[in-house]
Every structure is written in C-alpha cells, then in structure tokens.
Design a protein around this motif. Structure first.
Motif, mmCIF file in Angstrom:
data_model
loop_
_atom_site.group_PDB
_atom_site.id
_atom_site.type_symbol
_atom_site.label_atom_id
_atom_site.label_comp_id
_atom_site.label_asym_id
_atom_site.label_seq_id
_atom_site.Cartn_x
_atom_site.Cartn_y
_atom_site.Cartn_z
ATOM 1 N N GLY A 178 0.689 -1.020 0.058
ATOM 2 C CA GLY A 178 0.042 0.006 -0.092
ATOM 3 C C GLY A 178 0.842 1.261 0.033
ATOM 4 N N LEU A 179 2.031 1.193 -0.196
ATOM 5 C CA LEU A 179 2.816 2.330 0.043
ATOM 6 C C LEU A 179 3.207 2.693 -1.351
ATOM 7 N N ARG A 180 3.241 4.201 -1.563
ATOM 8 C CA ARG A 180 3.689 4.931 -3.059
ATOM 9 C C ARG A 180 4.728 4.506 -3.231
ATOM 10 N N SER A 181 5.809 4.688 -2.231
ATOM 11 C CA SER A 181 7.270 4.481 -2.317
ATOM 12 C C SER A 181 7.926 3.247 -2.741
ATOM 13 N N TYR A 182 6.896 2.303 -2.738
ATOM 14 C CA TYR A 182 7.336 0.653 -2.875
ATOM 15 C C TYR A 182 7.534 0.550 -4.512
ATOM 16 N N LYS A 183 7.021 1.351 -5.275
ATOM 17 C CA LYS A 183 7.076 1.212 -6.773
ATOM 18 C C LYS A 183 8.485 1.883 -7.221
ATOM 19 N N ASN A 184 9.228 2.711 -5.997
ATOM 20 C CA ASN A 184 10.322 3.168 -6.385
ATOM 21 C C ASN A 184 11.558 2.253 -5.873
ATOM 22 N N LEU A 185 11.240 1.342 -5.260
ATOM 23 C CA LEU A 185 12.276 0.316 -4.410
ATOM 24 C C LEU A 185 12.933 -0.533 -5.477
ATOM 25 N N TYR A 186 14.164 -0.315 -5.852
ATOM 26 C CA TYR A 186 15.036 -1.194 -6.891
ATOM 27 C C TYR A 186 16.007 -1.737 -5.736
ATOM 28 N N GLY A 187 16.486 -3.204 -6.274
ATOM 29 C CA GLY A 187 17.703 -3.966 -5.773
ATOM 30 C C GLY A 187 18.216 -4.826 -6.766
ATOM 31 N N LEU A 188 19.493 -5.455 -6.188
ATOM 32 C CA LEU A 188 20.021 -6.556 -7.042
ATOM 33 C C LEU A 188 19.533 -7.754 -6.682
ATOM 34 N N SER A 189 19.219 -8.596 -7.296
ATOM 35 C CA SER A 189 18.594 -9.950 -6.915
ATOM 36 C C SER A 189 19.761 -10.911 -6.447
#
Length: 255
Positions: A120-131
């Motif tokens: 539900g957080l808008r910021s979640y769509k901006n979270l990137y990472g290395l798998s």
C-alpha cells in the motif's frame, strides 16, 4: 532464535491474532511492551531532542522510535547476535519465520533484512535492488529512502549498536532507514511478511496520514515548489539509474 514483538499492553486482541497465526513460535516470542503517546510526551517534556524534519514527528512516531530503540538496547545488553523484530499487526505465519531465518543466515554477517511490510505504500514502486536469490534483494544505498515501516525486520548486534548511537543525540523516526542505515552496506529486502492494507487500526499510520495530507497541493505547500520539483525529479532519475545499473524494480518482480 530471538524474536521480539512490539505491542502496546492494551492491544490484547492483536496478540491473540498473532498467537493463532504463529502457533509454533508464539510462545517463544518476547513481547516488548511498547511505549505510548503519554510516554512520548514525557520524553519531550524531559528536554530530549528530536531530529528536525519537514514533517514533524507525531507522538505515535516518537513512541514507536523509542520502542524499537529499547529493543536495540536489549539486543546489545544481552549480547544477542541478531534478532527478528515484529510489530503486532504483521501478517504471516510460522513458515514465514522459517523462511526469514533461512534467508538471514545465508546473508553476510552484520546485515539487516527488511522482511516485507511495504503493502500500500507509494514509495514501494520506487524500490529497486540487486537480486541475490529468489525474491531476495540487496538494496543499493541510493534506494534506502524507499524502504519504510518497521513491522518486520532482522537486525544484527553491530547494526543495533549503530542505530543506538545515531538515536542517542536526537531521535529519528524508527523507519527512516536512509538515515539510520547510512553507514550500513548490507541492507537486504524480501517480501515475506505483510502489513495490513486497511490502516484504520494502525496507531501510527492514522497520525501520519493527517500530517502528510492527501493531495499534491498539500505536499507542494508544505515542501515548497523547489523541493517538490527536486523530489519528483529524483524519483525519475533514480528510476533511470536503476535500469542503467540493471537493478530490479521489486514490486514488478512480485507478480
């Protein structure tokens, strides 16, 4: 295995739900009596300092930060190597605890694992990472700011010490991860446990919603045009930078 659960004394019903969800592990959970709004008022009245932010900390946020800080101090005092920290409204089950433990033990020493809770957080769509493995991501420091909440994470003794040190001069929000983890390199995320999407029963989320406002105009008035433009340009730039570096947008990879 050490599992701390942050819970207000009055929230008996939440602990009952946890008991039903975590039948195998609940009796091994250490219930940490969370501080409340009155405790936060006393903390302020005693002259303790708060970090200066554009959005002033609410009393619930102060109480939350003090509660998590109390757990950090317990971890250090009792020389606990690492601990799982949950809040009492977290959604999951025993198999999730098993998975969290399995993942954490595979990570480098002195890591922190944010084990979900971004629903539900808008910021979640901006979270990137290395798998690094299936649905486990190492988060580059540039993207710490897009991690939020403290409903489920695993912290090492060394990182707990760093957080205590940072919080000792002036108190920061417990989930201001970009500031609390600024000296930490081993930050990982895995979408395992969940946070409720309905926030009416969340003490901290209700106050945050009032403080932040609900529309873009309120944000611009509060932040100013210059900072608002910088904020939105930063999201665009970090998005393109992630693609250039080959980072994965974690929300997309959950599908």
């Amino acid at each position: 295995m050490n599992v701390f659960v942050v819970s207000l004394i009055k929230d008996f019903d939440r602990r009952e739900l946890l008991n039903k969800s975590f039948l195998k592990y609940y009796n091994d959970f250490f219930i940490f009596n969370a501080l409340n709004r009155e405790d936060a008022k006393i903390y302020i009245d005693n002259g303790n300092k708060l970090k200066k932010n554009k959005i002033e900390m609410t009393l619930s946020e102060i109480a939350c930060a003090l509660s998590h800080l109390g757990i950090m101090k317990d971890i250090v005092l009792n020389n606990i190597k690492f601990a799982i920290i949950l809040e009492d409204d977290v959604i999951g089950g025993d198999e999730d605890i098993d998975e969290i433990l399995k993942i954490y033990l595979s990570l480098p020493e002195n890591s922190i694992l944010i084990a979900g809770g971004q629903e539900g957080l808008r910021s979640y769509k901006n979270l990137y990472g290395l798998s690094v493995k299936d649905k486990v991501y190492r988060i580059p420091q540039l993207y710490y700011r897009y991690l939020s909440r403290t409903c489920c994470y695993v912290v090492s003794n060394q990182i707990a010490r760093k957080i205590i040190q940072l919080q000792s001069d002036s108190l920061e929000r417990a989930d201001q991860w970009d500031k609390l983890l600024k000296e930490c390199e081993n930050v990982y995320f895995s979408p395992i446990l969940k946070h409720p999407l309905i926030l009416e029963n969340s003490h901290i989320e209700k106050e945050r919603k009032i403080k932040k406002g609900n529309n873009i105009l309120q944000v611009i008035i509060r932040e100013g045009i210059t900072y608002s433009l910088y904020y939105y340009l930063r999201k665009i730039i970090t998005s393109y930078w992630a693609r250039y570096k080959g980072y994965i947008r974690i929300k997309d990879n959950e599908k």
